[in-house]
Write a protein that holds these residues in place. Structure first.
Motif, PDB file in Angstrom:
ATOM      1  N   SER A   7       0.702  -1.336  -0.016  1.00  0.00           N
ATOM      2  CA  SER A   7      -0.388  -0.046  -0.268  1.00  0.00           C
ATOM      3  C   SER A   7       0.967   0.770  -0.023  1.00  0.00           C
ATOM      4  CB  SER A   7      -0.903  -0.126   1.466  1.00  0.00           C
ATOM      5  OG  SER A   7      -1.644  -1.552   1.153  1.00  0.00           O
ATOM      6  N   PRO A   8       1.227   1.663  -0.935  1.00  0.00           N
ATOM      7  CA  PRO A   8       2.225   3.150  -1.276  1.00  0.00           C
ATOM      8  C   PRO A   8       1.193   3.835  -0.582  1.00  0.00           C
ATOM      9  CG  PRO A   8       2.437   1.616  -3.477  1.00  0.00           C
ATOM     10  CD  PRO A   8       0.759   1.283  -2.685  1.00  0.00           C
ATOM     11  N   PRO A   9       2.600   5.356  -0.115  1.00  0.00           N
ATOM     12  CA  PRO A   9       1.550   5.708   0.361  1.00  0.00           C
ATOM     13  C   PRO A   9       0.839   6.828  -0.790  1.00  0.00           C
ATOM     14  CG  PRO A   9       4.136   6.284   0.332  1.00  0.00           C
ATOM     15  CD  PRO A   9       4.011   5.293  -0.410  1.00  0.00           C
ATOM     16  N   ASP A  10       0.819   7.347  -1.761  1.00  0.00           N
ATOM     17  CA  ASP A  10      -0.638   7.656  -2.986  1.00  0.00           C
ATOM     18  C   ASP A  10      -1.526   6.552  -3.140  1.00  0.00           C
ATOM     19  OD1 ASP A  10       1.389   6.695  -6.097  1.00  0.00           O
ATOM     20  OD2 ASP A  10       0.499   5.479  -4.079  1.00  0.00           O
ATOM     21  N   GLY A  11      -1.397   6.099  -2.010  1.00  0.00           N
ATOM     22  CA  GLY A  11      -2.980   4.931  -2.286  1.00  0.00           C
ATOM     23  C   GLY A  11      -2.673   4.004  -3.209  1.00  0.00           C
ATOM     24  N   TRP A  69     -11.644  -4.312  -4.564  1.00  0.00           N
ATOM     25  CA  TRP A  69     -12.920  -3.518  -4.300  1.00  0.00           C
ATOM     26  C   TRP A  69     -12.424  -2.066  -3.256  1.00  0.00           C
ATOM     27  CZ3 TRP A  69     -15.880  -6.657  -0.074  1.00  0.00           C
ATOM     28  CH2 TRP A  69     -17.208  -7.970  -1.428  1.00  0.00           C
ATOM     29  N   TRP A  70     -11.155  -1.874  -3.291  1.00  0.00           N
ATOM     30  CA  TRP A  70     -10.659  -0.478  -2.687  1.00  0.00           C
ATOM     31  C   TRP A  70      -9.035  -0.182  -3.700  1.00  0.00           C
ATOM     32  CZ3 TRP A  70     -10.118  -0.298   3.446  1.00  0.00           C
ATOM     33  CH2 TRP A  70     -12.237  -0.392   3.505  1.00  0.00           C
ATOM     34  N   GLY A  71      -8.994  -1.693  -4.063  1.00  0.00           N
ATOM     35  CA  GLY A  71      -7.701  -1.489  -4.676  1.00  0.00           C
ATOM     36  C   GLY A  71      -6.803  -0.995  -4.014  1.00  0.00           C
ATOM     37  N   ARG A  72      -6.693  -1.678  -2.957  1.00  0.00           N
ATOM     38  CA  ARG A  72      -5.535  -2.012  -2.504  1.00  0.00           C
ATOM     39  C   ARG A  72      -5.954  -2.788  -0.796  1.00  0.00           C
ATOM     40  NH1 ARG A  72      -4.926   1.816   2.041  1.00  0.00           N
ATOM     41  NH2 ARG A  72      -6.253   3.284   1.970  1.00  0.00           N
ATOM     42  N   VAL A  73      -5.033  -3.118   0.092  1.00  0.00           N
ATOM     43  CA  VAL A  73      -5.173  -3.994   1.104  1.00  0.00           C
ATOM     44  C   VAL A  73      -4.360  -2.517   2.290  1.00  0.00           C
ATOM     45  CG1 VAL A  73      -4.689  -5.492   2.726  1.00  0.00           C
ATOM     46  CG2 VAL A  73      -5.460  -5.903   0.390  1.00  0.00           C
ATOM     47  N   LEU A  78      -3.572  -5.084   7.466  1.00  0.00           N
ATOM     48  CA  LEU A  78      -2.963  -6.140   7.527  1.00  0.00           C
ATOM     49  C   LEU A  78      -2.929  -6.513   9.087  1.00  0.00           C
ATOM     50  CD1 LEU A  78      -0.577  -5.278   4.604  1.00  0.00           C
ATOM     51  CD2 LEU A  78      -2.567  -7.598   5.153  1.00  0.00           C
ATOM     52  N   ARG A  79      -2.639  -5.223   9.577  1.00  0.00           N
ATOM     53  CA  ARG A  79      -1.795  -5.061  10.989  1.00  0.00           C
ATOM     54  C   ARG A  79      -3.378  -6.303  11.669  1.00  0.00           C
ATOM     55  NH1 ARG A  79      -0.179  -0.031  10.209  1.00  0.00           N
ATOM     56  NH2 ARG A  79      -2.180   1.021  10.925  1.00  0.00           N
ATOM     57  N   ALA A 149       2.899 -12.852  11.611  1.00  0.00           N
ATOM     58  CA  ALA A 149       1.450 -13.019  10.236  1.00  0.00           C
ATOM     59  C   ALA A 149       1.415 -12.167  10.040  1.00  0.00           C
ATOM     60  CB  ALA A 149       0.118 -13.480  11.489  1.00  0.00           C
ATOM     61  N   ARG A 150       2.124 -11.239   9.999  1.00  0.00           N
ATOM     62  CA  ARG A 150       1.541  -9.244   9.146  1.00  0.00           C
ATOM     63  C   ARG A 150       2.900  -9.638   7.928  1.00  0.00           C
ATOM     64  NH1 ARG A 150       2.558  -6.118   6.035  1.00  0.00           N
ATOM     65  NH2 ARG A 150       1.339  -3.671   6.947  1.00  0.00           N
ATOM     66  N   TRP A 151       3.869 -10.762   8.351  1.00  0.00           N
ATOM     67  CA  TRP A 151       4.444 -10.747   7.211  1.00  0.00           C
ATOM     68  C   TRP A 151       4.466 -11.311   6.186  1.00  0.00           C
ATOM     69  CZ3 TRP A 151       6.721 -15.436   5.334  1.00  0.00           C
ATOM     70  CH2 TRP A 151       7.190 -15.157   3.982  1.00  0.00           C
ATOM     71  N   ALA A 152       3.471 -12.886   6.141  1.00  0.00           N
ATOM     72  CA  ALA A 152       2.392 -13.585   4.944  1.00  0.00           C
ATOM     73  C   ALA A 152       1.664 -12.779   4.677  1.00  0.00           C
ATOM     74  CB  ALA A 152       2.229 -14.101   6.495  1.00  0.00           C
ATOM     75  N   LEU A 153       0.928 -12.239   5.452  1.00  0.00           N
ATOM     76  CA  LEU A 153      -0.574 -11.866   5.129  1.00  0.00           C
ATOM     77  C   LEU A 153       0.146 -10.539   3.566  1.00  0.00           C
ATOM     78  CD1 LEU A 153      -2.649 -11.103   8.117  1.00  0.00           C
ATOM     79  CD2 LEU A 153      -3.131 -12.539   6.533  1.00  0.00           C
TER      80      LEU A 153
END
Length: 545
Positions: A7-11, A69-73, A78-79, A149-153
């Motif tokens: 999820s880059p800073p620009d969305g 749906w959102w174009g990103r996670v 993730l957290r 888990a955070r890394w794997a997701l």
């Protein structure tokens, strides 16, 4: 190679690179293994399996849906997903470990409140370095699980950023969900395919338990109380003791590894019974608990109601029901409870109807400590004997005694003191006896030797008390509360426990023989009743309805 943040800073969302595709299978395997492991009996260790996790399939579909749906996670998602996954791993471990070591399902709603007490117990009896190591692990493991888990997701989210990745991941996850649904409906399209029990379902069930109890439906489901009636004619004038021997299970008789080293102690107890003019008859009964939660066996016997879990226990104690204690009280007995393991106030004890409750504080123990509770069974019995049994000008007694010296981890076993007057003194043991007892540390991988020593002490205490009160008309019911944990009792052990009735009253013993009790200490195989069903058996022997 481009950055790894999905999820880059620009969305926007970057397309996956080669490394992202290479890491995807590893992430999926690690997540699957983390919620499908099983227990390595009889230890707290785990072993990995080839089972599939339906929860991983649903989590993958959620990631795909967010990307679609959102174009990103979002990083927050993730957290949150990582926290949820840690809860799944923890729930899986508690579930498989409890079922393996204690022979029953965990009930998080009722069992969780006992965690501080159990932790305090093991902190007391374990080596300080073991305690420190366990504390460090307890802190480090959740952090490591969260990070993993955070890394794997994240590794799943990155390939899902591309249409191809979404199609592959979504399609595979949908197939797994469909296969899981087929298995749940009783159709196994692939014979060797196995799914682990979903942990989320267990959590949902516990949430339902909370709603169920809060609504009052649980209390209403108990049904009517059994009728307790007996004139106690066949024990009239005798002091009646009901003694629950902690962790005294059928395995103590059925396992050669345990029974053989206990032969000498049992022979001495038989001699103690015979020399005091008494006889013993024995049987097996099926307890309503296994490896712990002794109070479930206590309330089952004393109320005549089958209680197999804490929720039923709490519901039952919220009612005004008849008990064996109240029945003896109505027949002119003074009713006394000896509960040395009780460290806090026990307002619920009013349910039973005791005239006096001797808890840890009331017993006033000031001797050398043994285990978590410090106090030992012989002192508790000697103290109440001096206060309640020794006086002659008194009504007959009904005494309930919940022992603790044979509680896991069964060490240090107190020395048996033949001089009962010395037991209640400031110096009940010689220094050599204490040093020998205190030097015995539990072997957490093999508790059987400690269990044998604890039972030897229990047999010696019972036999010694029979000799101390050889001049009294005494009826003693010895019953195990539950089998020892599976570390001792073994995998797949029954829930059966011995019950011995020791008395000099022939008609009482004959009535028990008619109910499949047999002469001697050794109980024959096969339970004659469930723990709650033992109450009417005893009442039928004690008198007429």
């Amino acid at each position: 190679m481009r950055g790894s943040d999905p999820s880059p800073p620009d969305g926007g969302t970057r397309l996956p690179g080669l490394l992202d595709w290479c890491l995807l299978p590893l992430a999926l395997v690690l997540l699957n293994l983390s919620v499908t492991f099983r227990n390595v009996w009889p230890t707290p260790a785990i072993r990995l399996t080839a089972d599939l996790s339906a929860e991983l399939a649903f989590a993958t579909l959620a990631v795909v849906a967010l990307q679609r749906w959102w174009g990103r996670v979002p990083a927050a998602a993730l957290r949150a997903g990582a926290v949820g996954w840690v809860l799944l791993v923890a729930g899986r471990y508690v579930d498989v470990t409890t079922r393996s070591l204690y022979g029953r399902d965990v009930n998080l709603y009722w069992d969780f409140r006992h965690v501080p007490s159990v932790g305090a117990m093991f902190a007391t009896v374990a080596d300080p370095w073991q305690v420190a190591g366990a504390a460090a692990v307890a802190l480090a493991v959740p952090v490591a699980l969260y990070a993993g888990a955070r890394w794997a997701l994240g590794c799943i989210a990155r390939p899902a950023a591309s249409p191809l990745g979404r199609r592959l991941l979504g399609g595979a996850a949908a197939v797994v969900v469909a296969l899981f649904a087929a298995v749940e409906l009783g159709w196994r399209p692939i014979d060797r395919l196995r799914f682990a029990d979903p942990v989320a379902v267990a959590y949902a069930r516990e949430a339902g338990e909370l709603v169920y109890e809060a609504s009052g439906a649980g209390l209403a489901a108990l049904g009517p109380a059994p009728a307790l009636a007996s004139d106690l004619a066949h024990v009239a004038g005798a002091d009646v003791f009901v003694i629950f021997l902690e962790s005294y299970g059928a395995v103590a008789w059925e396992s050669d590894a345990l029974s053989a080293p206990l032969a000498g102690s049992r022979a001495q107890l038989r001699t103690d019974i015979r020399d005091t003019g008494r006889t013993v008859v024995s049987a097996l009964v099926e307890s309503t608990t296994f490896g712990g939660e002794s109070w479930l066996a206590h309330i089952s016997l004393l109320s005549g109601t089958e209680v197999r879990d804490d929720r039923t226990n709490v519901r039952l104690m919220a009612q005004d029901r008849d008990t064996l204690v109240k029945l003896f009280g109505r027949n002119g007995y003074r009713t006394v409870a000896i509960v040395p393991g009780l460290l806090i106030d026990w307002p619920e004890g009013a349910f039973y109807g005791y005239d006096e409750i001797y808890d840890h504080q009331r017993l006033g123990y000031r001797g050398p400590p043994f285990g978590w509770w410090s106090i030992n069974d012989q002192y508790a019995l000697a103290r109440v004997d001096a206060l309640e049994v020794d006086p002659r000008d008194r009504p007959p007694l009904f005494v309930f005694f919940s022992t603790i010296s044979t509680h896991a981890p069964f060490t240090p076993a107190p020395p048996y003191q033949p001089d009962w007057a010395r037991v209640v003194s400031e110096h009940p043991y010689d220094r050599e006896e204490l040093d020998r007892a205190w030097s015995d540390q539990p072997d957490w991988t093999n508790l059987a030797p400690s269990y044998v020593e604890a039972l030897r002490y229990a047999y010696a205490t019972v036999g010694g008390y029979l000799r101390l009160r050889a001049d009294r008309d005494l009826v003693m019911v010895l019953v195990g509360d539950h089998q020892p944990p599976a570390l001792v009792s073994g995998e797949g052990a029954s829930w059966n426990v011995p019950v011995h009735v020791i008395a000099s009253r022939a008609e009482l013993l004959d009535r028990l023989r008619a109910r499949r009790f047999h002469d001697g200490l050794a109980p024959r195989s096969g339970a004659v009743a469930r723990m709650d069903e033992l109450l009417p058996v005893l009442l039928g022997a004690f008198g007429d309805g």
